[in-house]
Design a protein around this motif. Structure first.
Motif, mmCIF file in Angstrom:
data_model
loop_
_atom_site.group_PDB
_atom_site.id
_atom_site.type_symbol
_atom_site.label_atom_id
_atom_site.label_comp_id
_atom_site.label_asym_id
_atom_site.label_seq_id
_atom_site.Cartn_x
_atom_site.Cartn_y
_atom_site.Cartn_z
ATOM 1 N N HIS A 46 0.849 -1.061 0.064
ATOM 2 C CA HIS A 46 0.050 -0.004 -0.002
ATOM 3 C C HIS A 46 0.784 1.300 -0.063
ATOM 4 O O HIS A 46 0.853 2.005 1.034
ATOM 5 C CB HIS A 46 -0.865 -0.167 1.127
ATOM 6 C CG HIS A 46 -1.971 -1.115 1.242
ATOM 7 N ND1 HIS A 46 -2.993 -0.831 0.427
ATOM 8 C CD2 HIS A 46 -2.001 -2.431 1.710
ATOM 9 C CE1 HIS A 46 -3.818 -1.961 0.436
ATOM 10 N NE2 HIS A 46 -3.308 -2.935 1.217
ATOM 11 N N SER A 47 1.602 1.437 -1.064
ATOM 12 C CA SER A 47 2.568 2.548 -1.169
ATOM 13 C C SER A 47 2.967 2.842 -2.258
ATOM 14 O O SER A 47 2.905 2.548 -3.424
ATOM 15 C CB SER A 47 4.104 1.686 -0.659
ATOM 16 O OG SER A 47 5.125 2.664 -0.654
ATOM 17 N N ALA A 48 3.521 4.389 -2.291
ATOM 18 C CA ALA A 48 3.723 4.837 -3.727
ATOM 19 C C ALA A 48 5.276 4.972 -3.448
ATOM 20 O O ALA A 48 5.885 6.046 -4.246
ATOM 21 C CB ALA A 48 3.098 6.252 -3.674
ATOM 22 N N ALA A 49 6.089 4.362 -2.813
ATOM 23 C CA ALA A 49 7.360 4.531 -2.579
ATOM 24 C C ALA A 49 8.114 4.566 -3.886
ATOM 25 O O ALA A 49 7.542 3.746 -4.832
ATOM 26 C CB ALA A 49 8.100 3.502 -1.751
ATOM 27 N N SER A 50 9.035 5.444 -3.842
ATOM 28 C CA SER A 50 10.064 5.410 -5.343
ATOM 29 C C SER A 50 11.004 4.129 -5.288
ATOM 30 O O SER A 50 10.930 3.262 -4.462
ATOM 31 C CB SER A 50 11.038 6.325 -5.327
ATOM 32 O OG SER A 50 11.865 6.476 -4.354
#
Length: 390
Positions: free
Chosen positions: A201-205
């Motif tokens: 559940h992440s928009a991490a690069s």
């Protein structure tokens, strides 16, 4: 001597399929014997059909509910045990009751309940999975925004203390978090305490995610779901999950959450041992229910999906036996690899391969009996038989 000798069926040990008999004594698999072995005195003999297969019991690391029970609604020992019972008829002999983003007191109660349940011999509860609340808000999916938050010092202190509680029963704590919301130093702190950390559940690069991997993150929860799509200049968390060789990705093989082509792409990228099957199951599993309540809203069960009124996916309508059959059909793997994805690989991910995931002398007698089309006939958990029809 007491025990049971299983004879007549083929045996998948976790690595290969052989002709053998299995001797169960107490909670353990006492021996893998040549076929047609004479039973020791006092040992009952169970004759099985030659078209059946004995395999390591399935291990599911992401189970929100089953049998009409949602762990978030009733974070109790009894609920954890009931969920495990509901999934056992589908070949799952070990699982992590999963508590998704909610109030802090609910999360803490769920952890304590799962710790208690994991101490019950033969329960099938082998730890807890806390999915959230440390998530990227815009990638939360169905998780309640009101409870999505950064990790506080109190949260970290509580989580650091959990592995000792579970360790008394050789059980595990899995935490799914967003690498762009929890610092790498905090991840390293949790890992040092014994928490298994997965990205979700992440928009991490890509860079943020790989920093989390360097800090000790070893898994990814329901790969591709609640993550930005792959892009050529920014692979993001999904790209990092595929590229990080020493990590394991949970995958929902229902043909809904992930397109079959992407399932095959993930398999090609990760290679053997890099993907494990999960269900992300909800209360309808094992029932004929057509809906249930989550965060006060109705989740509809229709066309193989669990969805909100606006069509947002809310868990999956699949069991582990289905996932195994789907892995063969949708991903093109053979039976043995599909079974490894449901047993050996999750055992390794949870650092439980010393007692689960194989049919080997000394290992816990967690066994699934499958018929010729891989339908579950029954299971043994810690040596105790239960018919799938019960």
């Amino acid at each position: 001597m007491t025990g049971t000798l299983l004879t007549g069926a083929r045996v998948f040990t976790g690595t290969r399929t052989i002709d053998a008999d299995l001797l169960i004594q107490g909670e353990r698999l006492a021996a893998v014997l040549p076929p047609g072995s004479t039973a020791p005195a006092g040992v009952a003999v169970r004759h099985l059909s030659s078209d059946m297969l004995l395999a390591p019991g399935f291990i599911d690391t992401q189970v929100n509910g089953g049998g009409g029970v949602l762990f978030n609604d009733t974070p109790t020992r009894e609920a954890a045990l009931a969920i495990a019972r509901a999934h056992r008829r589908f070949g799952t002999t070990a699982l992590l009751p999963t508590f998704i983003t909610d109030r802090v007191e609910g999360m803490q109660a769920a952890a304590m309940a799962a710790a208690s349940a994991s101490g019950v011999i033969g329960s099938g509860v082998i730890g807890v999975h806390l999915e959230g609340p440390f998530l990227t808000p815009e990638r939360r999916g169905v998780h309640n925004l009101d409870h999505v938050r950064p990790a506080s010092e109190g949260d970290l202190d509580f989580l650091e203390g959990l592995p000792d509680r579970f360790g008394a029963h050789d059980a595990r704590v899995l935490l799914s978090l967003a690498p762009d919301r929890v610092a790498a130093a905090e991840i390293a702190r949790l890992v040092a305490a014994g928490v298994i950390v997965a990205g979700a559940h992440s928009a991490a690069s890509f860079a943020q995610t790989m920093a989390a991997v360097d800090a000790g993150l070893t898994g990814f929860t329901h790969l591709f779901n609640a993550m930005p799509p792959l892009a050529n200049r920014e692979p993001g968390i999904a790209g990092a999950a595929l590229a990080a060789r020493d990590t394991v990705c949970g995958i929902i093989a229902d043909g809904v959450h992930v397109h079959p082509a992407m399932l095959r792409l993930a398999l090609a990228a990760k290679g053997p041992g890099g993907l494990m099957l999960v269900t992300d199951a909800m209360p309808p599993t094992g029932t004929d229910a057509t809906s249930f309540q989550l965060y006060g809203q109705t989740i509809h069960r229709r066309d193989g999906r669990l969805v909100t009124d606006d069509g947002t996916l809310a868990g999956a309508d699949i069991d582990m036996a289905q996932a195994v059959r789907n892995a063969i059909r949708l991903m093109g793997v053979d039976v043995e690899e599909a079974l490894r994805m449901a047993s050996l690989y999750p055992a390794r991910f949870l650092h439980l391969e010393h007692r689960l995931g194989r049919l080997q002398a000394g290992w816990q007698a967690d066994i699934v009996l499958l018929d010729s089309d891989l339908t579950v006939t029954g299971t043994w958990v810690a040596g105790q038989w239960r018919d799938a029809a019960d």
